[in-house]
Every structure is written in structure tokens, then in C-alpha cells.
Design a protein around this motif. Structure first.
Motif, PDB file in Angstrom:
ATOM      1  N   LEU A  57       0.666  -1.141  -0.010  1.00 18.08           N
ATOM      2  CA  LEU A  57       0.149   0.006   0.110  1.00 18.08           C
ATOM      3  C   LEU A  57       1.118   1.415  -0.061  1.00 18.08           C
ATOM      4  N   LEU A  58       1.983   1.192   0.832  1.00 18.00           N
ATOM      5  CA  LEU A  58       2.995   2.281   0.833  1.00 18.00           C
ATOM      6  C   LEU A  58       3.602   2.425  -0.573  1.00 18.00           C
ATOM      7  N   GLN A  59       4.165   1.247  -1.160  1.00 18.61           N
ATOM      8  CA  GLN A  59       4.615   1.226  -2.442  1.00 18.61           C
ATOM      9  C   GLN A  59       3.760   2.117  -3.557  1.00 18.61           C
ATOM     10  N   GLY A  62       3.876   5.452  -4.251  1.00 19.95           N
ATOM     11  CA  GLY A  62       5.075   5.930  -4.856  1.00 19.95           C
ATOM     12  C   GLY A  62       6.388   6.036  -3.914  1.00 19.95           C
ATOM     13  N   LEU A  63       6.134   5.316  -2.589  1.00 12.71           N
ATOM     14  CA  LEU A  63       7.244   5.256  -1.767  1.00 12.71           C
ATOM     15  C   LEU A  63       8.358   4.120  -2.180  1.00 12.71           C
ATOM     16  N   ARG A  64       9.496   4.194  -1.995  1.00 12.12           N
ATOM     17  CA  ARG A  64      10.372   3.110  -2.315  1.00 12.12           C
ATOM     18  C   ARG A  64      10.396   2.185  -1.095  1.00 12.12           C
ATOM     19  N   ILE A  65      10.270   1.102  -1.193  1.00  9.83           N
ATOM     20  CA  ILE A  65      10.050   0.095   0.077  1.00  9.83           C
ATOM     21  C   ILE A  65      11.141  -0.882  -0.094  1.00  9.83           C
ATOM     22  N   SER A  66      11.658  -1.333   0.815  1.00  6.83           N
ATOM     23  CA  SER A  66      12.336  -2.416   0.924  1.00  6.83           C
ATOM     24  C   SER A  66      12.185  -3.301   2.440  1.00  6.83           C
ATOM     25  N   PRO A  67      12.047  -4.755   2.136  1.00  2.00           N
ATOM     26  CA  PRO A  67      11.609  -5.189   3.267  1.00  2.00           C
ATOM     27  C   PRO A  67      12.974  -6.133   3.944  1.00  2.00           C
ATOM     28  N   LEU A 109       5.032  -7.163  -3.866  1.00  2.00           N
ATOM     29  CA  LEU A 109       5.715  -6.022  -4.153  1.00  2.00           C
ATOM     30  C   LEU A 109       6.157  -5.873  -5.588  1.00  2.00           C
ATOM     31  N   ASP A 110       6.230  -7.083  -6.372  1.00  2.00           N
ATOM     32  CA  ASP A 110       6.695  -7.189  -7.496  1.00  2.00           C
ATOM     33  C   ASP A 110       8.205  -6.512  -7.807  1.00  2.00           C
ATOM     34  N   GLN A 111       8.806  -7.177  -6.897  1.00  2.00           N
ATOM     35  CA  GLN A 111      10.151  -6.587  -6.750  1.00  2.00           C
ATOM     36  C   GLN A 111      11.375  -7.865  -6.479  1.00  2.00           C
ATOM     37  N   ASP A 112      12.279  -7.930  -7.100  1.00  2.00           N
ATOM     38  CA  ASP A 112      13.324  -8.566  -7.034  1.00  2.00           C
ATOM     39  C   ASP A 112      14.169  -8.233  -5.624  1.00  2.00           C
ATOM     40  N   LEU A 113      14.524  -9.327  -4.667  1.00  2.00           N
ATOM     41  CA  LEU A 113      15.043  -9.013  -3.478  1.00  2.00           C
ATOM     42  C   LEU A 113      16.428  -9.669  -3.505  1.00  2.00           C
ATOM     43  N   THR A 114      17.277  -9.181  -2.533  1.00  2.00           N
ATOM     44  CA  THR A 114      18.670  -9.780  -2.476  1.00  2.00           C
ATOM     45  C   THR A 114      18.831 -10.444  -0.928  1.00  2.00           C
ATOM     46  N   ARG A 115      20.324 -10.708  -0.948  1.00  2.00           N
ATOM     47  CA  ARG A 115      20.431 -11.296   0.462  1.00  2.00           C
ATOM     48  C   ARG A 115      20.565 -10.176   1.627  1.00  2.00           C
ATOM     49  N   ALA A 116      20.652  -8.927   0.978  1.00  2.00           N
ATOM     50  CA  ALA A 116      20.183  -7.879   2.080  1.00  2.00           C
ATOM     51  C   ALA A 116      19.225  -7.841   2.845  1.00  2.00           C
ATOM     52  N   ASN A 117      18.190  -8.472   1.875  1.00  2.00           N
ATOM     53  CA  ASN A 117      16.806  -8.591   2.720  1.00  2.00           C
ATOM     54  C   ASN A 117      16.428  -9.717   3.684  1.00  2.00           C
ATOM     55  N   PHE A 118      17.426 -10.262   4.031  1.00  2.00           N
ATOM     56  CA  PHE A 118      17.146 -11.378   4.851  1.00  2.00           C
ATOM     57  C   PHE A 118      18.284 -11.779   5.697  1.00  2.00           C
ATOM     58  N   THR A 119      17.949 -11.844   6.972  1.00  2.00           N
ATOM     59  CA  THR A 119      19.393 -12.385   7.733  1.00  2.00           C
ATOM     60  C   THR A 119      18.813 -13.426   8.900  1.00  2.00           C
ATOM     61  N   THR A 120      19.633 -14.098   9.431  1.00  2.00           N
ATOM     62  CA  THR A 120      19.260 -15.119  10.530  1.00  2.00           C
ATOM     63  C   THR A 120      20.488 -14.780  11.791  1.00  2.00           C
ATOM     64  N   ILE A 301       4.393  11.246  -0.438  1.00  2.00           N
ATOM     65  CA  ILE A 301       3.565  10.140  -1.168  1.00  2.00           C
ATOM     66  C   ILE A 301       2.978  10.989  -2.311  1.00  2.00           C
ATOM     67  N   ASN A 302       2.747   9.936  -3.418  1.00  2.00           N
ATOM     68  CA  ASN A 302       2.355  10.353  -4.640  1.00  2.00           C
ATOM     69  C   ASN A 302       0.690   9.770  -4.999  1.00  2.00           C
ATOM     70  N   LEU A 303      -0.353  10.501  -4.744  1.00  2.00           N
ATOM     71  CA  LEU A 303      -1.633   9.692  -4.851  1.00  2.00           C
ATOM     72  C   LEU A 303      -2.348   9.491  -6.391  1.00  2.00           C
ATOM     73  N   ARG A 304      -1.316  10.471  -7.184  1.00  2.00           N
ATOM     74  CA  ARG A 304      -1.681   9.964  -8.690  1.00  2.00           C
ATOM     75  C   ARG A 304      -1.135   8.309  -9.012  1.00  2.00           C
ATOM     76  N   HIS A 305       0.107   8.436  -8.408  1.00  2.00           N
ATOM     77  CA  HIS A 305       0.697   6.960  -8.427  1.00  2.00           C
ATOM     78  C   HIS A 305      -0.093   5.953  -8.009  1.00  2.00           C
ATOM     79  N   GLU A 306      -0.629   6.177  -7.018  1.00  2.00           N
ATOM     80  CA  GLU A 306      -1.662   5.197  -6.177  1.00  2.00           C
ATOM     81  C   GLU A 306      -2.880   4.929  -6.994  1.00  2.00           C
ATOM     82  N   ARG A 307      -3.400   5.994  -7.611  1.00  2.00           N
ATOM     83  CA  ARG A 307      -4.716   5.525  -8.350  1.00  2.00           C
ATOM     84  C   ARG A 307      -4.620   4.473  -9.313  1.00  2.00           C
TER      85      ARG A 307
END
Ligand code: GLN
Length: 573
Positions: A57-59, A62-67, A109-120, A301-307
Motif C-alpha cells: 500500500l505504501l509502495q 510512490g514510496l520506495r520500499i525494502s523489506p 511488491l513485484d520486486q526482486d530482493l537480495t541477500r540484504a533483505n534476509f538475515t538469520t 507520497i504521490n496519490l496519482r501513482h497510487e490511483r
């Protein structure tokens, strides 16, 4: 000392201070905000689904998200974990073997993630111990606080720099109260202190119980769970209450009262029929704007992007709601009782189904019981079949029988990794006449290993991290089924996780008998896609195409399978 001074003055270890907050180069405080998701009461609340839906929802705005997922276990990655216990091992493009939740984030997120997005914890402790051996702590006794927690914060801030994210979604594994995850929560408390107000939003997921014998919702376990979090110095800003039915206002009031969280930020998050309706549910309830206000993100945020983004998403969800056709796909497998072990495949079928307005029903086939005599009757009613990835000999002969049946009876077939290898064995035995054709994984030392260990893997010892892993390019042969499926592109990118491959010595005999290798590794004799001309749909890949399927971009080989299944049923596509 203010937190601002603190963060600028304590990036180095010194004897003069108890603080330890290493910062990566280029880190700007306040630039990146954090949403921290924790679970209370019990595991299995769907933290990953919740977190990725909110992140989406934040993405959309128009916000850049990284999980990032912080796992408590000591394994370095998920590669050696049994999918029966932990769900499928998901492989990222850079080869990281991780938790299946990363698949949820990639899809949402339709986004490719990397090892930076996961740790144990295994990774965190390894880094701390390496630094200790290297002498980086300058004679200090190395402690959980501040050194291990400092390493956790460093990981997050490194991700912030590397991803230039506006918001990092931090999902803490396990449940509040677990010993192994406690230091992650402590690290988040420190992070909030150091970053200052409006930088970190704590979200607690909890469970509202509804014992059938009482017939009403009970909030005590939820209250105690949140209280446990507060004892650790973390005051949640938002509480999401999982429940079977919508959580009643009274229960929400009770939870609000006991946790200092305003009622409008105590939300219901009740069961839904599909995970893809959750973003809409969170949006209707107003979760997204609560987070935006908490983190003061209104200006970004960019509400036009959201629409635009929201319209596309709603179209997908509406399709899921109006499936007017139906096919049944059989999936063979060892872990048939645990759907989590095949999560990506199930999702990939759902994506393709939505695209074709088709409900894809799954029939699980236990191949340990398949014989030449009963294979036909087990296949009755199937419009298509998948043999998924797998390891080991159990049920393998049954899979080979199923594949033979699909090949001979024109049942649409998709072989994934192990299913690709079993299709080669079946073809070698029953078409090329190599009666003893086998795989050296299933029958070590066999004379006719049409599937053999990759030369590059032979040198590597131990079971962890020794496979051919990650995203690789596949070179596609023009004028083949694969070429048509991939829109006449010469290259496709797919995810791999295997140790065995088609033995190059058998490629000639297999192809002379009509098997076509339509995809291979560029500059290497590794066969990556096979197909059978003349069959309505018989295709296999050494890759895991399910891992790159996305809701709005269904993976091509799955789409092809569902189309072929519809055609077999006589439906117009
Ligand atoms: N066991 C096979 C191999 O190691 C297949 C692996 C898989 O299906 N992921 O090559």
C-alpha cells in the motif's frame, strides 16, 4: 546526550563510551523510516502476508520500499532446512536460500530482493565473531548489548543506504517472548531511541481467541502478549488483531485500554479467502494512512501513482473473484500434506488462473503408491500435471510412471527441476530404450546416469550452500514451444537450485529420439528446458519458474500449462 548527538558521535568503538552504533558510509538519519512487525501470542499469524500487504500500500503511493526478514535460527541460510518443517526454501536472484516469506514480499511488491533483505541469527553472530577475531572491538568484552544488537541495526542501516528506501519493513521472526528473537526486539528498541521520534513505527500482530465452547471473542491472550512486548521497552503504535471473524469494537476497546494504543489504531485483521484481498482490507480500514501519519511521510507520497497502481491491483483481485472456468492440475510430491512446501507453485497457478479467468484446483498425488496398474485410474479427472522440485528416492519411480502416462496420453505436463530430471529418465528408459537409465542422486554409482551431478558441484563438500543457485539466464532456441511461451525472446531469467543435471554424454541420443532441449545455459552444456514436439504441452525446466511468477505477471510456463489444460477440456482460451 540527545539521540542526534548520539548517532553522530558513537559510530566507532572506543573505551570512552558504552554506546556502539556503527553506521555505514552515506547513512543519513531520518531519510529512511522503519516499520517493525512483531507477532505476539502465537506463531503462524501471517506476519509476512500482513507486512507485505501494508508495504504494498505504501509502495503504491510512490514510496520506495525494502523489506527485511530477521530470522532467529542459527542456520546461516534456509538451504538445509526441511521444507516439511519450515515451508519451501525460496531462492533469490542472487542465490540466497531464504524463508518463504521472501517469496511473499517478491510477489506482493513485484520486486526482486537480495541477500540484504534476509538475515538469520547465524549470520549476525558470524559477523560479530569475525569482527571479534579481527580485533575490531579493541579489547572490549563482546556483549549481546551493544555489540550484537549493534550488528542488527547496522544490517538495517546498510539496507537503507543500499536500497535508498523511504521505508524499510522489518519483520521479526517467531513470537514475542522467544529467547532467540529477544535481541532483535531489543535492537529495534535501540533503533527507535537513536533515530528519534516519527522514524520507527512498531506494529504488533496478535491473536484474538474465539473458543467454540464460549462463542465469543476473548482478548486476554492478546493483552498479555502485548504486555510482554511493553515489558521489553517497546510501545506498539499499531495493533493488528488476527481473528477468525471481524474483531468486535468491545474487544478492540479492551485491547486499546490495556496497551495505551488509541482505538483507531487497534485494527481487526480477520481471516480472508485469499491473501490477495488483504491489501484491500488494510486499505479500507485505513492502516496505510496511520503509518504515513506516524512516520510523517505525507510529503513524500504521490496519490496519482497510487490511483493507477490500485486500479491494476483491483482488476487482478476482481478476476480472482469471478473465475468462470475450472481446471484440475495434479501435483505429485513427497510433502503432499504440507501446502507450505509448495507455496510458490500454488501461487503461480493462481496467478495464471486469474489471468485466464480460471479456477485452478489442485489434486495432490502420493507417488509412493503409484504402480503401472493404478497410474491410469489416479490420473482420471486431471487436466494437467506438475512434478515439482524434490530430493531423494522416495516416490521417484511413481513420478516417472505418472510422467510416462502424461506423455503417452497427451496430458499437459510441466516438470520443475526434479520433475524435469524425471522426465529425462522416463524418456531415456521408455523411448530411447536405455532400460537402466537413472539419476546418480537416486541410484549412486548407476551405470546409465542420464542425470548426473554437475561437474562444478563435485568439488564441493557438505550439504549447505553447495548447489547451483540463483537467477541464471536461459538461452532459448527459436521456433520452439519455449520460444513462443516467452514471447519469442531469446533469453529468459529463471531461478535455480540443483546439484544434478542432464549428463552431456546422453544429449545426442535423447535428441535423436525426439526430445528437444529448447533452453540451455549460455556457454555451458547445461540443459535447462526440455519439450516434446507433437505433444499438446510437455515441457520441463531445470529451474523453478514458480519463483518468478507475480500476480500481475504470471510466469510463462505456468500460463502455458493452464492454457493447455483448458484446451484439453475443450474450453476456449
Ligand atoms: N534433487 C535434484 C538436484 O539436486 C533436484 C533439485 C530440485 O528439485 N530443487 O538436482
Amino acid at each position: 546526550m540527545s539521540s542526534e548527538e548520539l548517532i553522530s558521535s558513537v559510530s566507532d568503538v572506543s573505551d570512552e563510551t558504552e554506546f556502539y552504533t556503527p553506521l555505514p558510509n552515506g547513512y543519513v538519519r531520518g531519510r529512511c523510516k522503519y516499520v517493525v512487525i512483531m507477532g505476539t501470542v502465537m506463531s503462524g499469524l501471517g506476519k509476512g502476508i500482513f507486512s507485505s500487504s501494508l508495504a504494498k500500500l505504501l509502495q503504491d503511493k510512490g514510496l520506495r520500499i525494502s523489506p527485511i526478514k530477521l530470522e532467529g535460527y542459527l542456520n546461516i541460510d534456509s538451504g538445509t532446512l526441511n521444507p516439511f518443517r519450515h515451508g519451501e526454501v525460496f531462492v533469490l536472484d542472487d542465490g540466497m536460500e531464504c524463508d518463504m516469506d521472501l517469496g511473499t514480499y517478491e510477489r506482493m511488491l513485484d520486486q526482486d530482493l537480495t541477500r540484504a533483505n534476509f538475515t538469520t541469527s547465524g549470520q549476525i553472530y558470524t559477523r560479530v565473531l569475525e569482527k571479534e577475531r579481527h580485533g575490531d572491538y579493541l579489547g572490549r568484552d563482546v556483549q549481546m548489548i551493544p555489540h550484537v544488537t549493534g550488528e542488527v541495526k547496522l544490517r538495517l542501516r546498510e539496507l537503507a543506504v543500499q536500497s535508498s528506501a523511504d521505508v524499510i519493513f522489518v519483520e521479526i521472526g517467531g513470537t514475542v517472548g522467544d529467547v532467540e528473537n529477544a535481541y532483535y526486539i531489543e535492537a529495534m528498541r535501540e533503533l527507535a531511541y537513536e533515530e528519534g521520534s516519527h522514524s520507527v513505527c512498531f506494529v504488533a500482530l496478535t491473536q484474538v481467541l474465539e473458543p467454540r465452547t464460549l462463542g465469543e471473542q476473548k482478548s486476554k491472550a492478546a493483552q498479555l502478549g502485548i504486555k510482554r512486548l511493553m515489558e521489553m521497552g517497546v510501545q506498539p503504535h499499531i495493533i493488528a488483531c488476527r481473528a477468525t471473524n471481524p474483531v468486535t469494537p468491545k474487544v478492540r476497546q479492551k485491547i486499546a485500554q490495556y496497551t495505551n494504543v488509541p482505538l483507531e489504531r487497534v485494527f481487526s485483521m480477520h481471516d480472508c479467502e485469499s491473501i490477495y484481498v488483504i491489501p484491500g482490507m488494510l486499505r479500507d480500514l485505513g492502516y496505510d494512512f496511520e503509518v504515513i501519519r506516524m512516520l510523517k511521510l505525507e510529503d513524500r507520497i504521490n496519490l496519482r501513482h497510487e490511483r493507477r497502481a490500485w486500479l491494476e491491483w483491483c482488476d487482478f483481485v476482481d478476476r480472482l473473484d469471478n473465475l468462470d472456468k475450472e481446471v484440475t492440475i495434479g501435483i505429485t510430491g513427497k510433502y503432499t500434506s504440507v501446502r507450505d512446501s509448495y507455496a510458490s507453485i500454488i501461487h503461480a497457478l493462481e496467478h495464471s488462473g486469474a489471468h485466464l479467468d480460471t479456477e485452478v484446483k489442485i489434486a495432490w498425488i502420493d507417488t509412493t503408491e503409484i504402480t503401472d496398474e493404478n497410474v491410469g485410474e489416479r490420473m482420471v479427472g486431471l487436466d494437467g500435471m506438475i512434478v515439482p522440485g524434490g530430493f531423494g528416492v522416495r516416490g521417484a519411480e511413481g513420478k516417472i510412471r505418472c510422467i510416462q502416462y502424461a506423455r503417452e496420453n497427451e496430458v499437459p505436463y510441466l516438470g520443475i527441476c526434479f520433475g524435469f530430471q524425471m522426465a529425462v529418465i522416463e524418456f531415456a528408459r521408455n523411448v530411447c530404450g536405455i532400460a537402466d537409465a537413472d539419476s546418480s542422486e537416486l541410484s549412486p554409482g548407476c551405470a546409465q546416469a542420464v542425470i548426473d551431478i554437475l561437474p562444478e558441484q563435485k568439488k564441493i563438500e557438505g550439504l549447505g550452500g553447495n548447489m547451483r543457485l540463483g537467477g541464471k539466464d536461459v538461452e532459448i532456441r527459436p521456433d520452439t514451444l519455449a520460444w513462443h511461451l516467452f514471447g519469442k525472446k531469446k533469453k529468459a531469467r529463471m531461478r535455480f537450485r540443483h546439484r544434478q543435471e542432464v549428463n552431456p554424454e546422453y544429449i545426442d541420443i535423447l535428441t535423436e529420439h525426439g526430445l528437444v532441449f529448447s533452453g540451455k545455459a549460455p556457454n555451458q552444456p547445461i540443459m535447462q528446458i526440455l519439450e516434446l514436439p507433437g505433444h499438446p504441452y510437455f515441457i520441463g525446466t531445470q529451474a523453478h519458474p514458480c519463483m518468478t511468477s507475480r500476480p500481475l505477471r504470471p510466469q510463462e510456463m505456468f500460463l502455458g500449462l493452464v492454457k493447455a489444460a483448458l484446451e484439453r477440456k475443450g474450453c476456449k482460451v
